[in-house]
Scaffold this motif. Structure first.
Motif, PDB file in Angstrom:
ATOM      1  N   LYS A  66      44.111  21.459  36.485  1.00 29.11           N
ATOM      2  CA  LYS A  66      45.402  21.897  35.934  1.00 29.11           C
ATOM      3  C   LYS A  66      46.386  21.440  37.185  1.00 29.11           C
ATOM      4  CE  LYS A  66      47.720  26.339  35.457  1.00 29.11           C
ATOM      5  NZ  LYS A  66      47.674  28.043  35.483  1.00 29.11           N
ATOM      6  N   ALA A  67      46.145  21.377  38.278  1.00 27.12           N
ATOM      7  CA  ALA A  67      47.008  20.846  39.327  1.00 27.12           C
ATOM      8  C   ALA A  67      47.513  19.385  39.010  1.00 27.12           C
ATOM      9  CB  ALA A  67      46.426  21.062  40.797  1.00 27.12           C
ATOM     10  N   GLU A  68      46.526  18.562  38.559  1.00 28.93           N
ATOM     11  CA  GLU A  68      46.603  17.148  38.244  1.00 28.93           C
ATOM     12  C   GLU A  68      47.457  17.076  37.169  1.00 28.93           C
ATOM     13  OE1 GLU A  68      46.482  13.149  39.196  1.00 28.93           O
ATOM     14  OE2 GLU A  68      45.451  15.002  40.274  1.00 28.93           O
ATOM     15  N   ARG A  69      47.186  17.833  36.046  1.00 27.77           N
ATOM     16  CA  ARG A  69      48.487  17.805  34.948  1.00 27.77           C
ATOM     17  C   ARG A  69      49.673  18.152  35.370  1.00 27.77           C
ATOM     18  NH1 ARG A  69      43.984  19.850  32.168  1.00 27.77           N
ATOM     19  NH2 ARG A  69      44.440  22.000  32.300  1.00 27.77           N
ATOM     20  N   GLU A  70      49.909  19.311  36.329  1.00 26.70           N
ATOM     21  CA  GLU A  70      51.113  19.731  36.742  1.00 26.70           C
ATOM     22  C   GLU A  70      51.796  18.565  37.452  1.00 26.70           C
ATOM     23  OE1 GLU A  70      50.474  23.369  38.488  1.00 26.70           O
ATOM     24  OE2 GLU A  70      50.422  24.645  36.754  1.00 26.70           O
ATOM     25  N   LYS A  71      51.156  18.019  38.239  1.00 24.28           N
ATOM     26  CA  LYS A  71      51.336  16.618  39.303  1.00 24.28           C
ATOM     27  C   LYS A  71      52.093  15.656  38.203  1.00 24.28           C
ATOM     28  CE  LYS A  71      49.944  13.281  42.347  1.00 24.28           C
ATOM     29  NZ  LYS A  71      48.892  12.773  43.074  1.00 24.28           N
ATOM     30  N   ARG A  72      51.212  15.334  37.090  1.00 27.59           N
ATOM     31  CA  ARG A  72      51.698  14.195  36.116  1.00 27.59           C
ATOM     32  C   ARG A  72      53.052  14.535  35.627  1.00 27.59           C
ATOM     33  NH1 ARG A  72      45.983  13.733  35.172  1.00 27.59           N
ATOM     34  NH2 ARG A  72      46.188  14.917  33.110  1.00 27.59           N
TER      35      ARG A  72
ATOM     36  N   LEU B  18      56.467  12.650  35.577  1.00 29.37           N
ATOM     37  CA  LEU B  18      57.013  12.220  34.421  1.00 29.37           C
ATOM     38  C   LEU B  18      58.379  12.692  34.324  1.00 29.37           C
ATOM     39  CD1 LEU B  18      53.975  12.692  31.606  1.00 29.37           C
ATOM     40  CD2 LEU B  18      55.008  10.384  32.783  1.00 29.37           C
ATOM     41  N   GLU B  19      58.601  14.007  34.514  1.00 30.86           N
ATOM     42  CA  GLU B  19      59.881  14.367  34.570  1.00 30.86           C
ATOM     43  C   GLU B  19      60.929  13.840  35.386  1.00 30.86           C
ATOM     44  OE1 GLU B  19      62.338  18.670  35.055  1.00 30.86           O
ATOM     45  OE2 GLU B  19      60.085  18.682  35.127  1.00 30.86           O
ATOM     46  N   ALA B  20      60.489  13.942  36.572  1.00 28.03           N
ATOM     47  CA  ALA B  20      61.226  12.745  37.760  1.00 28.03           C
ATOM     48  C   ALA B  20      61.661  11.348  37.026  1.00 28.03           C
ATOM     49  CB  ALA B  20      60.547  12.735  38.799  1.00 28.03           C
ATOM     50  N   GLU B  21      60.463  10.729  36.729  1.00 23.00           N
ATOM     51  CA  GLU B  21      60.684   9.457  35.994  1.00 23.00           C
ATOM     52  C   GLU B  21      61.758   9.576  34.916  1.00 23.00           C
ATOM     53  OE1 GLU B  21      60.003   5.427  36.080  1.00 23.00           O
ATOM     54  OE2 GLU B  21      59.513   7.018  37.490  1.00 23.00           O
ATOM     55  N   GLY B  22      61.829  10.475  34.285  1.00 22.19           N
ATOM     56  CA  GLY B  22      62.663  10.447  32.995  1.00 22.19           C
ATOM     57  C   GLY B  22      64.243  10.710  33.575  1.00 22.19           C
ATOM     58  N   LEU B  23      64.300  11.690  34.734  1.00 22.73           N
ATOM     59  CA  LEU B  23      65.551  11.999  35.228  1.00 22.73           C
ATOM     60  C   LEU B  23      65.987  10.643  35.695  1.00 22.73           C
ATOM     61  CD1 LEU B  23      65.088  15.198  36.754  1.00 22.73           C
ATOM     62  CD2 LEU B  23      66.439  14.841  35.012  1.00 22.73           C
ATOM     63  N   ARG B  24      65.385   9.829  36.497  1.00 25.83           N
ATOM     64  CA  ARG B  24      65.730   8.906  37.011  1.00 25.83           C
ATOM     65  C   ARG B  24      66.124   7.561  35.853  1.00 25.83           C
ATOM     66  NH1 ARG B  24      62.731   4.224  37.778  1.00 25.83           N
ATOM     67  NH2 ARG B  24      63.248   2.714  39.661  1.00 25.83           N
ATOM     68  N   GLN B  25      65.357   7.608  35.100  1.00 28.06           N
ATOM     69  CA  GLN B  25      65.516   6.654  33.947  1.00 28.06           C
ATOM     70  C   GLN B  25      66.890   6.679  33.342  1.00 28.06           C
ATOM     71  OE1 GLN B  25      63.617   3.772  34.689  1.00 28.06           O
ATOM     72  NE2 GLN B  25      63.782   3.639  32.605  1.00 28.06           N
ATOM     73  N   SER B  26      67.302   8.238  33.313  1.00 29.51           N
ATOM     74  CA  SER B  26      68.319   8.762  32.516  1.00 29.51           C
ATOM     75  C   SER B  26      69.703   8.404  33.489  1.00 29.51           C
ATOM     76  CB  SER B  26      68.369  10.195  32.526  1.00 29.51           C
ATOM     77  OG  SER B  26      69.611  10.663  31.879  1.00 29.51           O
ATOM     78  N   ALA B  27      69.414   8.729  34.718  1.00 28.95           N
ATOM     79  CA  ALA B  27      70.556   8.241  35.637  1.00 28.95           C
ATOM     80  C   ALA B  27      70.765   6.698  35.785  1.00 28.95           C
ATOM     81  CB  ALA B  27      70.245   8.735  37.159  1.00 28.95           C
TER      82      ALA B  27
END
Length: 308
Positions: free
Chosen positions: A180-186, A190-199
């Motif tokens: 569960k912790a590993e899935r939350e980490k991923r 992924l969310e941070a990567e999406g925000l980075r790509q959006s910026a």
């Protein structure tokens, strides 16, 4: 019936019984070993066969079909000291009836214990993650080891399948929390990567918009400068033309020049922001005379072009 006849009858009956004792019918999928005075001589194949009564006897009846041997569950300690419970199933087939009958006592018991021992050996050398993820490799390794060990017994091990690897409940709960912790980490990654790509995409879009805007302003400035240059060239030519006309004594050119400036001045006064109503006296005869001068000048220009 005399005593001789009785003896003959008994001999005939005994002969028939002895003949029937020597005839054996072996079922399909089985093979029987034959012993003569306690020593193995040959093997009877499926079908009808004959042995010598009172001298030969059937030794062991062997099932030659593929059999399934269930391996009871056992606890195994992995390389990383995790206690797991493992059970398996073995598929084997006897290919040599004589060896399976005389090379090992209680073939199924020996195969079961050999399999359990090798399961402990192979799985004990792995950590828990490898046990859970490398099931196919474990089956292949066990098959190779056990098949090689049972070859002298006339047995061919066809498949070995680990049915279940069951860790303790507390370890399962810990693994679930870890997953569960590993899935939350991923998910966070992924969310941070999406925000980075959006910026990045937004910045790229703003950059392209700024570039296109600058290029548009540059093009507009260039065209505006070109228009002003052509207007200046046209005014220079008109001034030169008027100057030449004045030098030649043509009063109509002077009237044209004065009328043009007069009209431009009126247009500027009319378009001024602080002018609402303009009342100014003007002589209509002067304007008409200027317009007439422009007409005369145009006639002379057309006449010159036709004569040339």
């Amino acid at each position: 019936m005399t005593g001789f006849e009785i003896v003959v009858l008994l001999i005939v009956v005994l002969a028939v019984v002895i003949v029937f004792m020597g005839i054996k019918q072996v079922p399909q999928g089985n093979e029987w070993t034959v012993e003569r005075f306690g020593r193995y001589t040959h093997t009877l194949r499926p079908g009808l066969a004959v042995i010598i009564p009172f001298i030969d006897r059937i030794g062991v009846k062997i099932n030659m079909m593929e059999q399934v041997l269930d391996i009871p569950s056992q606890e195994i300690i992995s390389r990383d000291n995790a206690m797991v419970r493992v059970d398996a199933v073995v598929f084997f087939q006897v290919i040599d009836a004589a060896k399976s009958a005389y090379e090992v006592r209680n073939l199924e018991y020996a195969t079961r214990n050999l399999t359990m021992t090798n399961i402990r050996t192979v799985l004990g050398a792995l950590d828990l993650d490898s046990m859970l993820s490398q099931r196919d490799q474990i089956n292949i390794k066990l098959l190779h080891v056990i098949d090689e060990a049972t070859t002298p017994w006339g047995v061919k091990v066809t498949r070995i399948e680990i049915k279940e690897v069951a860790p303790p409940k507390d370890l399962v709960d810990s693994m679930a929390r870890q997953m569960k912790a590993e899935r939350e980490k991923r998910a966070l990654i992924l969310e941070a990567e999406g925000l980075r790509q959006s910026a990045i995409l937004k910045a790229e879009g703003e950059k392209q918009a700024a570039i296109l805007s600058a290029e548009g302003k540059k093009e507009a400035a260039f065209r505006d400068a070109e228009a002003r240059e052509r207007l200046a060239q046209a005014e220079a030519k008109a001034t030169q033309f008027v100057s030449e006309a004045i030098a030649s004594g043509d009063i109509q050119a002077v009237n044209y020049f004065v009328a043009q400036k007069y009209v431009e001045a009126i247009a500027q006064i009319g378009t001024a922001d602080n002018s609402k109503l303009v009342l100014m006296p003007m002589e209509t005869s002067g304007i008409i005379g200027s317009i007439a001068g422009i007409a005369e000048l145009a006639k002379e220009s057309f006449a010159n072009k036709q004569s040339s």
